[in-house]
Design an enzyme around this catalytic site. Structure first.
Site, PDB file in Angstrom:
ATOM      1  N   HIS A  70     -29.171 -55.002 -37.231  1.00 56.58           N
ATOM      2  CA  HIS A  70     -30.237 -55.806 -36.532  1.00 56.58           C
ATOM      3  C   HIS A  70     -30.540 -56.944 -37.528  1.00 56.58           C
ATOM      4  O   HIS A  70     -30.572 -58.209 -36.872  1.00 56.58           O
ATOM      5  CB  HIS A  70     -31.481 -55.052 -36.030  1.00 56.58           C
ATOM      6  CG  HIS A  70     -31.223 -54.341 -34.849  1.00 56.58           C
ATOM      7  ND1 HIS A  70     -30.923 -54.951 -33.620  1.00 56.58           N
ATOM      8  CD2 HIS A  70     -31.629 -52.841 -34.421  1.00 56.58           C
ATOM      9  CE1 HIS A  70     -30.691 -53.905 -32.539  1.00 56.58           C
ATOM     10  NE2 HIS A  70     -31.249 -52.949 -33.149  1.00 56.58           N
TER      11      HIS A  70
ATOM     12  N   HIS B 152     -28.373 -48.834 -38.792  1.00 61.00           N
ATOM     13  CA  HIS B 152     -28.349 -49.348 -37.501  1.00 61.00           C
ATOM     14  C   HIS B 152     -29.604 -50.581 -37.637  1.00 61.00           C
ATOM     15  O   HIS B 152     -29.136 -51.647 -37.142  1.00 61.00           O
ATOM     16  CB  HIS B 152     -29.113 -48.341 -36.579  1.00 61.00           C
ATOM     17  CG  HIS B 152     -29.632 -48.703 -35.552  1.00 61.00           C
ATOM     18  ND1 HIS B 152     -28.680 -48.618 -34.313  1.00 61.00           N
ATOM     19  CD2 HIS B 152     -30.682 -49.658 -34.683  1.00 61.00           C
ATOM     20  CE1 HIS B 152     -29.272 -49.165 -33.039  1.00 61.00           C
ATOM     21  NE2 HIS B 152     -30.340 -49.591 -33.499  1.00 61.00           N
ATOM     22  N   GLU B 153     -30.692 -50.374 -38.308  1.00 64.16           N
ATOM     23  CA  GLU B 153     -31.624 -51.551 -38.300  1.00 64.16           C
ATOM     24  C   GLU B 153     -31.036 -52.699 -39.494  1.00 64.16           C
ATOM     25  O   GLU B 153     -31.305 -53.743 -39.029  1.00 64.16           O
ATOM     26  CB  GLU B 153     -32.882 -51.079 -38.895  1.00 64.16           C
ATOM     27  CG  GLU B 153     -33.649 -49.914 -38.166  1.00 64.16           C
ATOM     28  CD  GLU B 153     -33.767 -50.357 -36.538  1.00 64.16           C
ATOM     29  OE1 GLU B 153     -34.006 -51.600 -36.272  1.00 64.16           O
ATOM     30  OE2 GLU B 153     -33.722 -49.322 -35.939  1.00 64.16           O
TER      31      GLU B 153
ATOM     32  N   GLU C   3     -28.459 -55.168 -29.950  1.00 65.11           N
ATOM     33  CA  GLU C   3     -28.038 -53.714 -30.069  1.00 65.11           C
ATOM     34  C   GLU C   3     -26.396 -53.436 -30.194  1.00 65.11           C
ATOM     35  O   GLU C   3     -26.069 -52.712 -30.966  1.00 65.11           O
ATOM     36  CB  GLU C   3     -28.323 -53.012 -28.681  1.00 65.11           C
ATOM     37  CG  GLU C   3     -28.909 -51.649 -28.876  1.00 65.11           C
ATOM     38  CD  GLU C   3     -29.952 -51.666 -29.937  1.00 65.11           C
ATOM     39  OE1 GLU C   3     -29.680 -50.663 -30.707  1.00 65.11           O
ATOM     40  OE2 GLU C   3     -30.876 -52.380 -29.947  1.00 65.11           O
TER      41      GLU C   3
HETATM   42 ZN   LIG Z   1     -31.635 -51.008 -32.167  1.00 65.23          ZN
END
Ligand SMILES: [Zn+2]
Length: 492
Positions: free
Chosen positions: A271, A267-268, A297
């Site tokens: 980003h 997830h990170e 996101e």
């Molecule tokens: Zn996030």
């Protein structure tokens, strides 16, 4: 190619480097606060950050600089990047212009100490410890909304801090659209013969040292240039970027349930990739990196849901998964079910693709009610538990798994949560578009696609503009259809 040419904009950008350098310093300081700072450093750190934010405000409100921003508003010949500079600085100007310096400093000090208190309260699972700072945080957020101004709900003013122009009305209608179909899908899944509440791997202990190696290996697989990028540990995973050559993510480790650490890392990474692939020409300008949290996101959730949970990814790392939990017989199907299992749980960050949004709705409703004066902090625990029962049919036994689980409020962020759901839905639209355009999907091609159509622009475009440029419109039906198709098949 030079992205910025207009003389007024160049003057603005030249001065802006001062503001950028202050953000840079407070960014590194924040990162340190979350990763390596000893607990007792919080007092002085809060003071330093508080003063930095007041210095930044003063510097921002420099009369000549503000005049240049206003002057550039009426220039017709600006290109997209130059227009974005004006748009973003006007948005920041509103913030700095309307909030008194004393308020800014107090808020910074409050949130720095509150973060440490929250960590302690969560560890001891005792909401009472966090109650007092939380009252103050919501009070100051309400005050902030009043300073910033709004027409309908004070919550509108807070939403706008995280997603420019986002309004309660938009969020309400979005949640209204998705609530029914998601509830229906969840009911179907829970009734299925294949439904399981807990997958055995959730309880299986893993080797943290091996898990660290695996996280590094996965990151290396997606992104080979580790000279510009690093991974650390924090109490809540996050990403920060000091430019495209220094982007950092964190993850976490628990004793069991290795997908929690893995999915947080992926997830990170989603980003981080946004910053890593942002155009060189945007560095040290207000347009560098992504300013829309929904777009941001949509990137992280895209990587988490469509890459991390995919059979292709599982097959690539199957041997490593076996190694981490010391189970050589583990099958790809087993892992697939483990990564994609749907069942109501207590924790947002662990939630599956279907129940995730109910967690967000609960937080959104609570925040909005407090900000609008309809709910008191002292009743927040009860409200949380009632809503959990209502949406997910379960009630937390411990505060640490209930009202204390998220870091956001302690950092002062109220109005942030809806961007998670909106971003997740947008992520599914990118997946839909990418799989329509790339015949053979591999990570390299996907990265190039994301760079070409999203990342390199930084925050040049608002979410709406970016979608328009890609001939798209925000459409919740795309994710709803994807979820229905995927999970009806899995639970048939
Ligand atoms: Zn996030």
């Amino acid at each position: 190619m030079k992205l910025f040419k207009n003389p007024t904009i160049l003057k603005i950008l030249d001065y802006y480097k001062n503001l950028w350098s202050l953000s840079y310093v407070s960014g590194v300081t924040h990162w340190d606060l979350e990763t390596y700072m000893p607990k007792l450093g919080a007092g002085a750190r809060g003071e330093a950050l508080g003063r930095l934010s007041v210095i930044r405000q003063k510097m921002f409100l420099d009369r000549e600089f503000v005049n240049l921003i206003h002057k550039s508003e009426s220039i017709k010949s600006l290109n997209d990047q130059e227009r974005a500079v004006v748009r973003i600085l006007l948005h920041d100007l509103k913030f700095y212009d309307k909030l008194p310096p004393k308020f800014l400093k107090e808020f910074e000090i409050l949130t720095n100490t509150a973060t440490v208190i929250w960590r302690e309260a969560k560890k001891k699972s005792d909401f009472k410890l966090f109650q007092k700072p939380l009252v103050k945080i919501f009070e100051m957020n309400r005050q902030m909304a009043d300073y910033l101004g709004y027409t309908n709900s004070p919550y509108d003013a807070l939403l706008d801090l995280f997603e420019e122009g986002l309004k309660v009305s938009t969020v309400e209608s979005f949640f209204k659209t998705i609530k029914g179909p998601l509830k229906k899908l969840l009911t179907k899944i829970v009734k299925s013969k294949k439904y399981i509440k807990v997958h055995r791997l959730e309880k299986t202990k893993y080797d943290t040292a091996k898990m660290k190696v695996l996280n590094e290996k996965v990151l290396n697989y997606f992104w080979s240039d580790m000279d510009r990028f690093r991974l650390d540990i924090s109490s809540h995973p996050f990403t920060t970027s000091f430019g495209k050559d220094d982007t950092r993510i964190t993850t976490w480790y628990h004793d069991t349930d290795f997908s929690r650490s893995l999915m947080a890392t992926i997830h990170e990474f989603g980003h981080a990739l946004y910053s890593l692939q942002s155009s060189d020409g945007l560095e040290m300008t207000p347009v560098a990196g992504g300013s829309s949290l929904v777009i941001h996101e949509s990137q992280s959730r895209f990587w988490e849901n469509f890459i991390g949970r995919s059979p292709e990814f599982i097959n690539t790392f199957l041997d490593d998964f076996r190694e981490v939990v010391n189970d050589p017989k583990l099958t790809a199907d087993d892992i697939y079910l483990y990564f994609n299992k749907v069942s109501p749980g207590l924790l947002r960050v662990e939630a599956d693709e279907v129940t995730y949004h109910f967690h967000i709705m609960i937080r959104y409703e609570i925040e909005k009610e407090i900000i609008e004066g309809k709910l008191k902090i002292k009743d927040i625990k009860e409200a949380w538990n009632t809503k959990m029962k209502d949406y997910l049919g379960i009630v937390p036994k411990k505060d640490s798994e209930g009202v204390l689980q998220d870091i956001h409020w302690s950092g002062g962020a109220v109005g942030y949560f809806p961007t998670y759901s909106l971003g997740t839905f947008l992520g599914a639209q990118w997946e839909d578009k990418i799989s329509g355009e790339l015949r053979k999907k591999n990570y390299r091609e996907i990265k190039l696609w994301l760079e070409k159509y999203i990342h390199r622009y930084g925050s040049t475009y608002t979410m709406e503009e970016l979608l328009q440029n890609n001939k798209m419109k925000f459409d919740p039906a795309v994710n709803l259809n994807y979820l229905k198709e995927k999970y009806i098949k899995l639970y048939q």
